[in-house]
Design a protein around this motif. Structure first.
Motif, PDB file in Angstrom:
ATOM      1  N   PHE A 137       0.827  -1.209   0.000  1.00 42.68           N
ATOM      2  CA  PHE A 137       0.000   0.000   0.000  1.00 42.68           C
ATOM      3  C   PHE A 137       0.860   1.257   0.000  1.00 42.68           C
ATOM      4  N   VAL A 140       2.364   2.017  -3.447  1.00 46.41           N
ATOM      5  CA  VAL A 140       1.560   2.705  -4.453  1.00 46.41           C
ATOM      6  C   VAL A 140       1.095   4.072  -3.975  1.00 46.41           C
ATOM      7  N   SER A 141       1.283   4.376  -2.668  1.00 46.96           N
ATOM      8  CA  SER A 141       0.780   5.652  -2.167  1.00 46.96           C
ATOM      9  C   SER A 141       1.866   6.698  -1.949  1.00 46.96           C
ATOM     10  N   ALA A 142       3.118   6.283  -1.871  1.00 43.59           N
ATOM     11  CA  ALA A 142       4.179   7.240  -1.581  1.00 43.59           C
ATOM     12  C   ALA A 142       4.829   7.703  -2.879  1.00 43.59           C
ATOM     13  N   PRO A 143       4.861   9.016  -3.125  1.00 39.08           N
ATOM     14  CA  PRO A 143       5.544   9.491  -4.322  1.00 39.08           C
ATOM     15  C   PRO A 143       7.045   9.254  -4.188  1.00 39.08           C
ATOM     16  N   PHE A 145       9.555  11.005  -4.996  1.00 39.52           N
ATOM     17  CA  PHE A 145      10.434  12.090  -4.557  1.00 39.52           C
ATOM     18  C   PHE A 145      10.447  12.222  -3.036  1.00 39.52           C
ATOM     19  N   ILE A 146       9.316  11.897  -2.396  1.00 40.90           N
ATOM     20  CA  ILE A 146       9.296  11.985  -0.934  1.00 40.90           C
ATOM     21  C   ILE A 146      10.101  10.849  -0.323  1.00 40.90           C
ATOM     22  N   MET A 149      13.738  11.665  -0.733  1.00 38.21           N
ATOM     23  CA  MET A 149      14.240  12.680   0.196  1.00 38.21           C
ATOM     24  C   MET A 149      14.320  12.138   1.610  1.00 38.21           C
ATOM     25  N   LEU A 150      13.371  11.256   1.956  1.00 43.67           N
ATOM     26  CA  LEU A 150      13.392  10.633   3.280  1.00 43.67           C
ATOM     27  C   LEU A 150      14.651   9.787   3.448  1.00 43.67           C
ATOM     28  N   GLY A 245       9.781   6.723 -12.867  1.00 47.73           N
ATOM     29  CA  GLY A 245      10.485   6.847 -11.600  1.00 47.73           C
ATOM     30  C   GLY A 245      11.904   7.344 -11.787  1.00 47.73           C
TER      31      GLY A 245
END
Lengths: 308, 282
Positions: A137, A140-143, A145-146, A149-150, A245
């Motif tokens: 989940f 498919v929900s996390a972009p 780029f975030i 960066m994380l 991506g």
């Protein structure tokens, strides 16, 4: 078989033609004038017109496109407006980093996806199973780029295990590849899980167990090879998602690949480069699907290509 | 009704819906709920060195590079994200359903031409297409929504196409035909109701993809343009500072992930409930 391959290849070429036509058409509608951009602010209208004529930008659309196709058949993708070099040269120098990142990223995807999928299928409802559901989940929900960066923040800034970005050896490769791999793996692991569960219920697995084979042997020699089959074509289809991506991850990590090239070209309205990258990406996607189509009947003879 | 009750009994769905409702309320009542004006630059919103402030008493979630209140920008940004999520996905589902339904019902040359075109769009690297498109048109909120719709309708079209083909082969369609029902009647009163569950599932799941695509485009600087706040462009504006002011990246980032996750969870549960063939397979 041969007619099938022939038809599939012909169809793939047609798709590529369509992709190049649409890309070219889109860029033709571009309000920005590349000739003016090359000439600079202070250029006289005559100079701009000269550059336009030189680049063939004053020709009607179909002539420009025909010209482009003619060159394409000779392996010539044109010259960059900004960088004053051949597009094929630019692409060539960027291809290797992108392929490295792709190979590592898909490797991570498969490694995480398959192992998690297998464990989840064997221990349904267990910790791995829950982890898998969560991961698929989040995947498919996390972009990208975030996530990128994380990872950069934790592993490069806080822990200083990896460099902040840039191109280099294994250490530079790890974070971008992990970003792509971790987010993509949920998809594979779900697929492996359901395919494993299906195979586990087959008669030949019961027979293998009844013969007295160990659980590990049954899983590794009988279940896994059968469960992997539907995953292989997925890799081909996945390439398209992966290409998107690449643009994001390469730009966050400063990875000098095709994605970064595309990104720079779009900002500078460098049309030949944009068309070149799109074409290369479409070739990769079509090729991935084509190989997937051709490989499936080889691995699984039960699939009859005549039905396609 | 029973579907709605069954859905709400799932804790993940209940929590997701709660978050969605929260975002909707914040977006709708933004002028009353946000503590500050989202575009006002406060002098005391920056530290002595001119750096953004960390989350604290006055500015709950901290301030950005220009000394603007992050919470207020997030609340107003929710408007952009939701608007694009709903409009872009609505358009994508509409186009996809029309194309899939037409192609699956009419077949023939028009049907195959439409599906060949979707094949073609599948071969396009979606993100690259979206970036190129938004670079071409000066991005406004509507243009960004349009671009996302142009990229996202393809999957819906394929799903609806294969379902329409499967439905058309069913006996009740043949019976309707022999009874003399017109094509339009079969299409609208018999096929479409059967397709509604699928359309509903995609309308929910698609919002998640749309929110992500909007955020990614805005992050790359080709989406919603500042000063209009969107969750993606807040990150775009602050990314150079993200080692010293990580909250400017990770708070909007969390908002994006949660919204996308919420729509995904609800859509997935909806699919489970509406498709009886899937039951017991998990």
């Amino acid at each position: 078989m041969l007619t099938f391959i022939g038809r599939r290849i012909g169809y793939s070429l047609l798709i590529l033609l369509g992709v190049s036509l649409i890309t070219y058409l889109l860029l033709f509608m571009l309000p920005a004038d590349p000739a003016r951009q090359i000439a600079g602010r202070s250029a006289t209208p005559e100079v701009v017109a000269g550059i336009r004529a030189q680049l063939g930008l004053d020709l009607p659309f179909y002539q420009q496109y025909a010209h482009y196709l003619g060159n394409l058949l000779q392996g010539d993708l044109g010259r960059s407006y900004i960088q004053r070099s051949e597009v094929t040269e630019l692409l060539g120098s960027r291809l290797q980093p992108s392929l490295e990142l792709m190979a590592a990223g898909i490797g991570f995807e498969l490694l995480i996806g398959i192992s998690l999928g297998v464990i989840a299928a064997l221990r349904r409802g267990g910790i791995a199973d829950r982890l898998l559901t969560a991961l698929s989940f989040i995947g498919v929900s996390a972009p990208q780029f975030i996530a990128a960066m994380l990872f950069l923040y934790f592993f490069a800034v806080q822990l200083e295990w990896f460099p902040m970005g840039g191109y280099g050896g294994l250490k530079h490769l790890m974070l971008p590849a992990l970003t792509l791999g971790l987010l993509g793996s949920g998809w594979y692991s779900r697929m492996v899980r359901s395919s494993m569960i299906e195979v586990l219920h087959q008669d030949f697995i019961r027979t293998a167990r009844a013969k007295g084979l160990s659980r590990a042997r049954v899983v590794l020699r009988h279940v896994l090879p059968n469960a992997i089959v539907p995953i292989i074509p997925m890799i081909g289809i996945d390439i398209g998602v992966f290409m998107g991506g690449l643009v994001v991850v390469e730009s966050v990590f400063g990875w000098p690949g095709i994605g970064q090239l595309a990104w720079q070209a779009i900002q500078q309205v460098d049309i030949p480069v944009i068309v070149g990258v799109t074409t290369i990406c479409a070739v990769a996607i079509v090729l991935g699907n084509l190989i997937a189509d051709l490989v499936i009947p080889l691995i699984d003879p039960r699939i009859d290509i005549k039905k396609h | 009704m029973s579907t709605a009750v069954a859905l709400l009994r799932r804790p993940t769905v209940a929590v997701s819906l709660l978050y969605i409702v929260l975002v909707v309320v914040l977006a709708a009542l933004a002028p009353w709920l946000s503590p500050f004006d989202p575009s006002e630059q406060f002098i005391e919103g920056l530290s002595m060195e001119g750096a953004p402030l960390a989350p604290g008493d006055i500015y709950w979630l901290g301030t950005d590079l220009l000394g603007r209140d992050l919470l207020s920008r997030l609340i107003y940004g929710a408007r952009t994200s939701l608007f694009i999520g709903l409009v872009a996905n609505g358009m994508a589902v509409l186009i996809g359903t029309l194309v899939g339904l037409t192609a699956g019902f009419l077949r023939g040359w028009l049907g195959s031409a439409l599906m060949r075109f979707t094949d073609l769009m599948m071969a396009f690297p979606a993100l690259l297409l979206a970036i190129a498109l938004s670079a071409i048109f000066q991005p406004s909120v509507w243009i960004v929504a349009l671009v996302i719709a142009m990229v996202n309708w393809v999957q819906v079209a394929r799903v609806i196409y294969s379902e329409t083909i499967a439905l058309s082969a069913r006996d009740f369609v043949a019976v309707e035909r022999t009874l003399g029902a017109s094509s339009l009647r079969i299409l609208f009163s018999h096929l479409l109701p059967h397709l509604l569950p699928t359309i509903l599932v995609w309308a929910t799941l698609g919002i998640s993809t749309t929110v992500l695509l909007e955020a990614t485009l805005s992050y790359l600087g080709v989406g919603v343009q500042p000063p209009t706040p969107s969750w993606g462009n807040i990150i775009f504006e602050s990314q150079t500072y993200f080692t010293s002011a990580p909250w400017l990246v990770f708070i909007p980032g969390a908002a994006i992930i949660l919204l996308s996750l919420a729509f995904n969870l609800v859509g997935d549960a909806l699919r489970d409930e509406l498709d009886p063939t899937l039951q017991g397979r998990s």
